[in-house]
Structure formats: structure tokens, C-alpha cells
Design a protein around this motif. Structure first.
Motif, PDB file in Angstrom:
ATOM      1  N   ILE A 156      75.556  61.698  85.152  1.00 20.00           N
ATOM      2  CA  ILE A 156      74.632  61.243  84.104  1.00 20.00           C
ATOM      3  C   ILE A 156      74.205  62.464  83.296  1.00 20.00           C
ATOM      4  O   ILE A 156      73.815  63.492  83.874  1.00 20.00           O
ATOM      5  N   VAL A 188      71.651  64.051  80.415  1.00 19.10           N
ATOM      6  CA  VAL A 188      70.358  63.817  79.747  1.00 19.10           C
ATOM      7  C   VAL A 188      70.236  64.877  78.654  1.00 19.10           C
ATOM      8  O   VAL A 188      70.151  66.070  78.942  1.00 19.10           O
ATOM      9  N   VAL A 214      66.105  59.891  86.432  1.00 14.99           N
ATOM     10  CA  VAL A 214      67.378  59.504  87.060  1.00 14.99           C
ATOM     11  C   VAL A 214      67.134  59.076  88.513  1.00 14.99           C
ATOM     12  O   VAL A 214      67.712  58.090  88.992  1.00 14.99           O
ATOM     13  N   ASP A 255      65.889  55.540  88.466  1.00 14.67           N
ATOM     14  CA  ASP A 255      66.950  54.537  88.186  1.00 14.67           C
ATOM     15  C   ASP A 255      67.889  54.369  89.365  1.00 14.67           C
ATOM     16  O   ASP A 255      68.364  53.280  89.640  1.00 14.67           O
ATOM     17  N   GLU A 256      68.217  55.482  90.015  1.00 12.58           N
ATOM     18  CA  GLU A 256      69.358  55.480  90.942  1.00 12.58           C
ATOM     19  C   GLU A 256      68.979  55.437  92.428  1.00 12.58           C
ATOM     20  O   GLU A 256      69.818  55.175  93.265  1.00 12.58           O
ATOM     21  N   SER A 301      77.884  58.864  81.955  1.00 11.02           N
ATOM     22  CA  SER A 301      76.999  58.062  81.111  1.00 11.02           C
ATOM     23  C   SER A 301      75.831  58.917  80.632  1.00 11.02           C
ATOM     24  O   SER A 301      75.595  60.019  81.149  1.00 11.02           O
ATOM     25  N   THR A 302      75.136  58.402  79.636  1.00 12.90           N
ATOM     26  CA  THR A 302      74.024  59.170  79.057  1.00 12.90           C
ATOM     27  C   THR A 302      72.720  58.436  79.311  1.00 12.90           C
ATOM     28  O   THR A 302      72.662  57.212  79.172  1.00 12.90           O
ATOM     29  N   LYS A 303      71.721  59.176  79.687  1.00 15.65           N
ATOM     30  CA  LYS A 303      70.391  58.580  79.888  1.00 15.65           C
ATOM     31  C   LYS A 303      69.503  59.075  78.755  1.00 15.65           C
ATOM     32  O   LYS A 303      69.365  60.281  78.545  1.00 15.65           O
ATOM     33  N   ASP A 304      68.934  58.121  78.014  1.00 14.46           N
ATOM     34  CA  ASP A 304      68.042  58.515  76.918  1.00 14.46           C
ATOM     35  C   ASP A 304      66.611  58.514  77.400  1.00 14.46           C
ATOM     36  O   ASP A 304      66.109  57.470  77.820  1.00 14.46           O
ATOM     37  N   ILE A 305      65.994  59.675  77.371  1.00  9.12           N
ATOM     38  CA  ILE A 305      64.549  59.657  77.629  1.00  9.12           C
ATOM     39  C   ILE A 305      63.864  60.605  76.648  1.00  9.12           C
ATOM     40  O   ILE A 305      64.465  61.568  76.172  1.00  9.12           O
TER      41      ILE A 305
END
Ligand code: FAD
Length: 322
Positions: A62, A64, A84, A87-88, A175-179
Motif C-alpha cells: 500500500i 500513501v 493502514v 484498515d488491515e 494500491s494507494t491509500k488516500d489520507i
């Protein structure tokens, strides 16, 4: 429950540090059948770094990305990693025992009221539990530790758990996590680096360290030449740093860097306990000292009694001619 290990990647100048790949190998030891998930934070080039983590064994990565993650801050990276984790729900978190690893992991572990084992040099599995080996009493003894409940946090000492072979045929999801990381109280505006050349001390496979015996800043020159022919880095005792022969960033020992190279050549270093704390776990130790009674010979695998200004240039010449 199957294990899911989160490895926090650490980069410098856009490339992941080798200890990140060693952390992946450590996570794989803990979670042979589970999932090894990576996280990389920054403001650019994250896909390449994520791909490298996969080549070195991560199953999924992931990224960020945020302007405020360009440079490490505990708040910025803390928020990214916490998001993260939330989420995970990983069962364990592994990171290198670097300046950043030492700063970030206790902060997150304490927020989650989880246990942290720092500076692990090995991991074994016993009855399904990870048993971490770590040095204590300045490296004079080792202890084995497990975390009995909750998420396991661990930092691993660079150069101890070998990274897996890089394999470009490995594939995995990125994947990309947008925060939003705007709500932070400290932003690094600029990093002004001291000029430092060559190999990073904490990850170097070969270190030539000089002590007060080198007698001056110029006295480090023969050591630098030997380091060049061996592809190594130059380190120092505190004696040499205190005498202003070199920068404190080179200091190895209890209050300096802890190193575990394949080859450590101690030149003009007496072998005080505080120095040994930083290097005695090196795989092969060579000591060069004119005093045959110097304590450094008690930890050395090979010793040369002689004047360093004769011995070091001779060694460099011999190695050049090999
Ligand atoms: P010295 O003890 O002066 O030894 C110099 C050596 O060079 C001698 O053995 C001498 O025989 C040899 N020599 C001289 N000339 C030649 C020559 N021409 N050829 C060959 N050999 C020669 N020290 C650290 O290194 N790292 C630390 O992190 C650290 N943390 C400390 C923390 C605390 C709280 C304290 C109290 C001390 C700490 N120290 C640390 C300092 C430590 O106790 C020693 O003082 C220091 O390591 C000595 O450095 P040295 O071996 O270079 O110097």
C-alpha cells in the motif's frame, strides 16, 4: 487465525533502504503461510519502491502519498501507518531498527497498547509463536523474547536477517491509500545534510574504524583508502570524534551507531566496553593496534600488533594487487 504482517518501508533519496528487504524476510519467517503486506510513504516514486518490496517477497503493498510525507515526521508517518493498520488489522508490524524505526514504532505500539521487541537479531518460530533474539548488556548477552498477546511490533537490526533473493518474476497488488495528512503540528521545510560520501555505516558490509590512535584528521586518510579498495565505510571510536579527527556521525558504540558488518577492522582503537557495545557482533573482527595488551584483541578474530601507519597502507597495497 492466519498471520498478516505489515512491513514499514524506509527510503532514502527515493530508494528503499536494504533493511526494508531484511524486514520483509523477517516477516516471512514469522508468517510463512500468511500475508506480508508492505507500506511505503512519501510524496513521489512510491510505485517503484512498492514494486521492489514485492520483488523482495511482499505479497501486497500500500502506498500513501502526500506532500507532508516527503520527509519523515513521527506525526505524518504515524498517521499514515495508523490508517493502514486500522484498515488491515495486521497481526504484527516489522521495521528496521534505524533512527526512524526506533522513533516511529514505539509511538504507534504505545497508541495501540501493543508490545514491541526492539533490535532483534534473529527470529525463530516455537509452537506457532515468534521468538525474537536480541542483544542485552551492550551485546554481552542475548535474550529471547515473545509477545504473548495483541499485535506484535518488532524492529530488526540491519545486516542480521538476510533479505530474500530479489525476484522480478514475483507479482503482487499495489494500491494507494488516500489520507489527508494536513493536520500535523510539525512540517520539515528543508533538510540540510552534512556532506557524507560513500557507503551508509549502519548497512555497510565492511567497516574500517579509526580511533584516537590515528592521531589527526589526516590520519584517517589511509583508512579511507583501505575502505575504498574494500568497498567499505569508515567509522570511528568516540575517542577519535572527541579529538575532532572526524564527525560524530561516524561514531560507533553505546552512544553511537550499532553495526554488524561482515568485516570490521578496528584501527588504533583500544576496545573500551562502550565501543564494543556497537561492534562486537560483527561477523569477523580484525584489530590493528601497537599495544599487544589492548582490550580490542580480546574480541578480535585476527589481530595485527604494529603501527597503523605502516600496517594499513601495506594491507591496502596487498588487497589492490590481489
Ligand atoms: P584510546 O582508548 O585512547 O585508544 C587508542 C588506541 O590506539 C590505543 O589502544 C593505542 O595503543 C592505539 N594506538 C596509538 N597509536 C597507534 C599507532 N600508531 N598504531 C596502532 N595503534 C595505535 N566510545 C566509543 O567508541 N563509542 C561510544 O559510543 C562510546 N560511548 C560512551 C558512553 C559513555 C557514557 C562513556 C563514559 C564513554 C563512551 N565511550 C564511547 C568512550 C570510551 O570509554 C573510550 O574512551 C573510547 O572508546 C576510546 O577511544 P579510542 O579507543 O579511540 O581511544
Amino acid at each position: 487465525m492466519s498471520e498478516k504482517l505489515l512491513v514499514i518501508g524506509e527510503s532514502r533519496d527515493g530508494s528503499l533502504r536494504n533493511v526494508t528487504f531484511e524486514a520483509i524476510a523477517a516477516a516471512k519467517k514469522i508468517s510463512a503461510d500468511g500475508e506480508v503486506l508492505g507500506i511505503v510513504c512519501g510524496d513521489s516514486d512510491l510505485e517503484n519502491q512498492a514494486q521492489e518490496m514485492i520483488y523482495y517477497g511482499a505479497d501486497r503493498v500500500i502506498t500513501v502519498k502526500h506532500d507532508n510525507l516527503k520527509t519523515y515526521t513521527p506525526e505524518g508517518y504515524g498517521q499514515a501507518v495508523m490508517a493502514v493498520i486500522s484498515d488491515e488489522s495486521p497481526t504484527g508490524i516489522v521495521m528496521g531498527h534505524t533512527s526512524i524505526g526506533k522513533d516511529l514504532t514505539p509511538k504507534i505500539a504505545s497508541k495501540l497498547e501493543a508490545g514491541l521487541i526492539s533490535d532483534a537479531t534473529d527470529i525463530d518460530m516455537e509452537d506457532g509463536k515468534a521468538v525474537f533474539t536480541r542483544p542485552i548488556y551492550s551485546g554481552k548477552a542475548f535474550e529471547k523474547k515473545i509477545i504473548t498477546s495483541g499485535i506484535t511490533f518488532a524492529t530488526i537490526r540491519p545486516n542480521n536477517i538476510p533479505a530474500l533473493e530479489r525476484d522480478e518474476t514475483r507479482s503482487g497488488d499495489i494500491s494507494t491509500k488516500d489520507i489527508d495528512i494536513s493536520d500535523i503540528r510539525m512540517v520539515i521545510k528543508e533538510v540540510i545534510r552534512k556532506a557524507s560520501e560513500g557507503v551508509d555505516l549502519s548497512e555497510a558490509k565492511v567497516i574500517i574504524a579509526g580511533g584516537r590512535g590515528v592521531k589527526s584528521a589526516d590520519g584517517f586518510k589511509p583508512l579511507e583508502e583501505l575502505a575504498d579498495v574494500l568497498g567499505g565505510a569508515v567509522g570511528a571510536s568516540r575517542g577519535a570524534c572527541d579529538a575532532d579527527y572526524c564527525d560524530y556521525s561516524l561514531q560507533i558504540g553505546q552512544t553511537g551507531k550499532v553495526v554488524t558488518p561482515d568485516l570490521y577492522i578496528a584501527v588504533g582503537i583500544s576496545g573500551a566496553i562502550q565501543h564494543l557495545a556497537g561492534m562486537s557482533n560483527s561477523k569477523v573482527i580484525v584489530a590493528i593496534n601497537k599495544d599487544p595488551e589492548a582490550n580490542i584483541f580480546n574480541v578480535a578474530d585476527y589481530g595485527i600488533v604494529g603501527d597503523l601507519f605502516d600496517v594499513v597502507p601495506m594491507l591496502t597495497e596487498e588487497i589492490k594487487n590481489m
